[in-house]
Motif scaffolding. Structure first.
Motif, short mmCIF file in Angstrom:
data_model
loop_
_atom_site.label_atom_id
_atom_site.label_comp_id
_atom_site.label_asym_id
_atom_site.label_seq_id
_atom_site.Cartn_x
_atom_site.Cartn_y
_atom_site.Cartn_z
N UNK A 123 38.95 43.33 30.44
CA UNK A 123 39.42 44.47 31.98
C UNK A 123 38.58 44.18 32.46
N UNK A 124 37.14 44.56 31.98
CA UNK A 124 36.12 44.32 32.96
C UNK A 124 35.40 43.15 33.13
N UNK A 125 35.67 42.10 32.47
CA UNK A 125 35.45 40.70 33.12
C UNK A 125 36.95 40.15 33.80
N UNK A 126 38.01 40.44 34.09
CA UNK A 126 39.43 40.26 34.99
C UNK A 126 38.54 41.10 36.35
N UNK A 127 37.84 42.06 36.39
CA UNK A 127 37.87 42.98 37.74
C UNK A 127 36.35 42.16 37.94
N UNK A 128 35.35 41.95 37.33
CA UNK A 128 34.37 41.09 38.03
C UNK A 128 34.56 39.49 38.14
N UNK A 129 36.20 38.74 38.18
CA UNK A 129 35.81 37.64 38.02
C UNK A 129 36.99 37.66 39.14
N UNK A 130 37.45 39.08 39.87
CA UNK A 130 38.52 38.66 40.75
C UNK A 130 38.05 39.36 42.11
N UNK A 131 36.97 39.84 41.73
CA UNK A 131 35.90 40.80 43.08
C UNK A 131 35.02 38.94 44.15
#
Length: 78
Positions: free
Chosen positions: A70-78
């Protein structure tokens, strides 16, 4: 080490983890592949790796890895 070499080694690591049945490690390796894909500009591949990692993590109950995903998703989507 080049991005290609890093991808090859990470892919090999994920494959080996699959072969020995180390599912949480497999999911963690997929997260690493997602970060590498994102860093090399392949956002679609990064999100695909995260989807696969999430499926593996959910299947084996790897809750810590799920948080990393979930943390990676947040970083990659931003």
């Amino acid at each position: 080490m080049t991005g290609r070499q890093a991808r090859e080694r990470l892919t090999e690591s994920v494959t080996l983890r699959r072969e020995i049945g180390f599912r949480p490690g497999e999911a963690a390796g997929l997260v690493a592949l997602a970060y590498l894909s994102a860093e090399t500009g392949d956002r679609a591949a990064a999100l695909h790796h995260l989807d696969e990692a999430q499926s593996v993590a959910e299947g084996c109950g790897a809750k810590a890895v799920s948080g990393w995903i979930e943390h990676a998703r947040t970083l990659i989507r931003s």
